[in-house]
Scaffold this active site. Structure first.
Site, PDB file in Angstrom:
ATOM      1  N   ASN A  45      14.932  38.187  74.330  1.00  0.00           N
ATOM      2  CA  ASN A  45      13.856  38.002  75.477  1.00  0.00           C
ATOM      3  C   ASN A  45      13.830  36.734  75.994  1.00  0.00           C
ATOM      4  O   ASN A  45      13.574  35.603  75.312  1.00  0.00           O
ATOM      5  CB  ASN A  45      12.583  38.207  74.583  1.00  0.00           C
ATOM      6  CG  ASN A  45      11.228  38.446  75.476  1.00  0.00           C
ATOM      7  OD1 ASN A  45      11.361  37.612  76.356  1.00  0.00           O
ATOM      8  ND2 ASN A  45      10.275  39.000  75.180  1.00  0.00           N
ATOM      9  N   GLU A  60      12.274  41.205  79.304  1.00  0.00           N
ATOM     10  CA  GLU A  60      11.198  40.090  80.060  1.00  0.00           C
ATOM     11  C   GLU A  60      11.741  39.208  81.206  1.00  0.00           C
ATOM     12  O   GLU A  60      11.606  38.147  81.387  1.00  0.00           O
ATOM     13  CB  GLU A  60      10.448  39.250  79.042  1.00  0.00           C
ATOM     14  CG  GLU A  60       9.344  39.975  78.395  1.00  0.00           C
ATOM     15  CD  GLU A  60       8.177  38.740  78.226  1.00  0.00           C
ATOM     16  OE1 GLU A  60       7.923  38.227  77.004  1.00  0.00           O
ATOM     17  OE2 GLU A  60       7.001  38.646  79.061  1.00  0.00           O
ATOM     18  N   ASP A  67      13.107  43.370  71.882  1.00  0.00           N
ATOM     19  CA  ASP A  67      11.697  42.992  71.501  1.00  0.00           C
ATOM     20  C   ASP A  67      10.937  44.080  71.081  1.00  0.00           C
ATOM     21  O   ASP A  67      10.035  44.688  71.918  1.00  0.00           O
ATOM     22  CB  ASP A  67      10.990  41.840  72.397  1.00  0.00           C
ATOM     23  CG  ASP A  67       9.812  41.458  72.084  1.00  0.00           C
ATOM     24  OD1 ASP A  67       9.405  41.523  70.926  1.00  0.00           O
ATOM     25  OD2 ASP A  67       9.138  40.611  72.901  1.00  0.00           O
ATOM     26  N   ASN A  99       8.073  43.605  69.226  1.00  0.00           N
ATOM     27  CA  ASN A  99       6.729  43.176  68.804  1.00  0.00           C
ATOM     28  C   ASN A  99       6.280  43.646  67.678  1.00  0.00           C
ATOM     29  O   ASN A  99       5.004  44.154  67.679  1.00  0.00           O
ATOM     30  CB  ASN A  99       6.079  43.568  70.381  1.00  0.00           C
ATOM     31  CG  ASN A  99       5.797  42.476  71.384  1.00  0.00           C
ATOM     32  OD1 ASN A  99       5.634  41.228  70.871  1.00  0.00           O
ATOM     33  ND2 ASN A  99       6.075  42.984  72.700  1.00  0.00           N
ATOM     34  N   ASP A 133      12.249  40.781  66.897  1.00  0.00           N
ATOM     35  CA  ASP A 133      13.445  41.004  67.655  1.00  0.00           C
ATOM     36  C   ASP A 133      14.390  41.791  66.816  1.00  0.00           C
ATOM     37  O   ASP A 133      14.826  41.081  65.786  1.00  0.00           O
ATOM     38  CB  ASP A 133      14.155  39.895  68.585  1.00  0.00           C
ATOM     39  CG  ASP A 133      13.027  39.212  69.421  1.00  0.00           C
ATOM     40  OD1 ASP A 133      13.109  39.685  70.607  1.00  0.00           O
ATOM     41  OD2 ASP A 133      12.486  38.229  69.197  1.00  0.00           O
ATOM     42  N   ASP A 182      10.691  31.326  74.471  1.00  0.00           N
ATOM     43  CA  ASP A 182       9.981  31.361  73.073  1.00  0.00           C
ATOM     44  C   ASP A 182      10.640  32.171  72.033  1.00  0.00           C
ATOM     45  O   ASP A 182      10.468  32.200  70.868  1.00  0.00           O
ATOM     46  CB  ASP A 182       8.643  31.630  73.158  1.00  0.00           C
ATOM     47  CG  ASP A 182       8.125  32.723  74.028  1.00  0.00           C
ATOM     48  OD1 ASP A 182       9.080  33.289  74.626  1.00  0.00           O
ATOM     49  OD2 ASP A 182       6.985  32.998  74.337  1.00  0.00           O
ATOM     50  N   HIS A 183      11.734  33.052  72.570  1.00  0.00           N
ATOM     51  CA  HIS A 183      12.441  33.842  71.688  1.00  0.00           C
ATOM     52  C   HIS A 183      13.985  33.365  71.703  1.00  0.00           C
ATOM     53  O   HIS A 183      14.418  32.650  72.479  1.00  0.00           O
ATOM     54  CB  HIS A 183      12.684  35.426  72.085  1.00  0.00           C
ATOM     55  CG  HIS A 183      11.384  35.849  72.313  1.00  0.00           C
ATOM     56  ND1 HIS A 183      11.299  37.021  71.318  1.00  0.00           N
ATOM     57  CD2 HIS A 183      10.047  36.119  72.901  1.00  0.00           C
ATOM     58  CE1 HIS A 183      10.017  37.540  71.548  1.00  0.00           C
ATOM     59  NE2 HIS A 183       9.413  37.150  72.697  1.00  0.00           N
TER      60      HIS A 183
END
Length: 256
Positions: free
Chosen positions: A7, A34, A147, A149, A217, A246-247
């Site tokens: 991501n 994303e 991802d 989530n 992930d 941030d991933h």
DNA sequence: ATGGTAGGAAGCCTA
């Protein structure tokens, strides 16, 4: 065959990081999430220059997924089959070297206290479970990467208490993730190693420096793909670089 | 108990 998932939190903002990763890690397949841009705005030339084919399913501002591969990408499906009314670009599926590969950006689901985001997440997971079942029936190697989530278990989180009640740990989310495992899909990373490692660290509160991460992930493997599993890992390098996502990427290596 | 950061859009939403 190394298959990675990342991501990037805006492919435009992350282009230098993406180019570095393709050069340094050289995955055979990279599933991106994303993108935050429309298909025409994807930095196609830059990625193709590094030897990759590109298939995208983008949208303006939010979401957007892609599959990059060194080998040709065939039989592309955009959008989660059976969920045609969904207007968010969160799913792309294609065949690379005889393997069916999906790049998934599962809804976050927060906040959980209204009747919009969380039900949308759970409904989306139901459709994913249905699609995963159809793919199992093909009896071919399938990799569902992305991802999710979902923090599958408490051990996948630096502080389970801090995430109590969050859509990423709610039993409804975890149960649906576990349903994919119960059907016959293997969590590539967890199957390969008992090591605790994360794929996401918040930009805030120095989460990266304190290793306050979570593992959300995942690469889920059908039995035919699991039979070929040789290695798995998390490439933490990109998270520590300048202007990071941030991933960070997670990957499996399959015998081909 | 609150606010902290990042990205994109456009003067707020998503994460």
């Amino acid at each position: 065959m190394k298959i990675a998932s990342w991501n990037v939190n805006s492919v435009k903002a992350r282009l230098p990081r993406l180019e570095d990763y393709l050069k340094d890690a050289a995955p055979d397949v990279l599933c991106l999430q994303e993108l935050k841009l429309v298909d025409d705005a994807f930095p196609r030339k830059e990625v193709e220059a590094l030897g990759y084919h590109v298939e995208t399913h983008g949208q303006k501002t939010y979401n957007g997924v892609a599959i990059l591969a060194k080998e040709p990408i065939e039989d592309v499906i955009r959008g989660l089959p059976g969920n045609e009314t969904d207007d968010q670009a969160r799913y792309i599926e294609a065949t690379v070297k005889g393997m069916r590969i999906a790049s998934i950006y599962l809804p976050n689901g927060n906040p959980t206290d209204d009747d919009v985001k969380f039900p949308y997440k759970l409904n989306w997971m139901e459709h994913l479970i249905a699609r995963a079942g159809e793919l199992l029936k093909t009896e071919k190697p399938v990799v569902l990467a992305g991802d999710y989530n979902v923090i599958p278990q408490d051990e996948d989180c630096y502080d389970p208490k801090a995430w109590e009640g969050d859509a990423l740990t709610r039993p409804e989310s975890r149960n649906r993730f576990r349903c994919l495992l119960n059907m016959g899909y293997a969590d590539g990373y967890r199957t390969f190693t008992p090591d605790i490692n994360y794929t996401y660290w918040d930009y805030q509160r120095g989460a990266w420096q304190k290793d306050h991460g979570i593992r959300i992930d995942h690469l889920l493997l059908s039995p035919q793909a699991t039979d070929r599993l040789e290695r798995a890992g998390i490439d933490k390098g990109p998270r520590g670089q300048e202007r990071p996502s941030d991933h960070t990427p997670i990957w499996v290596e399959l015998d081909d």
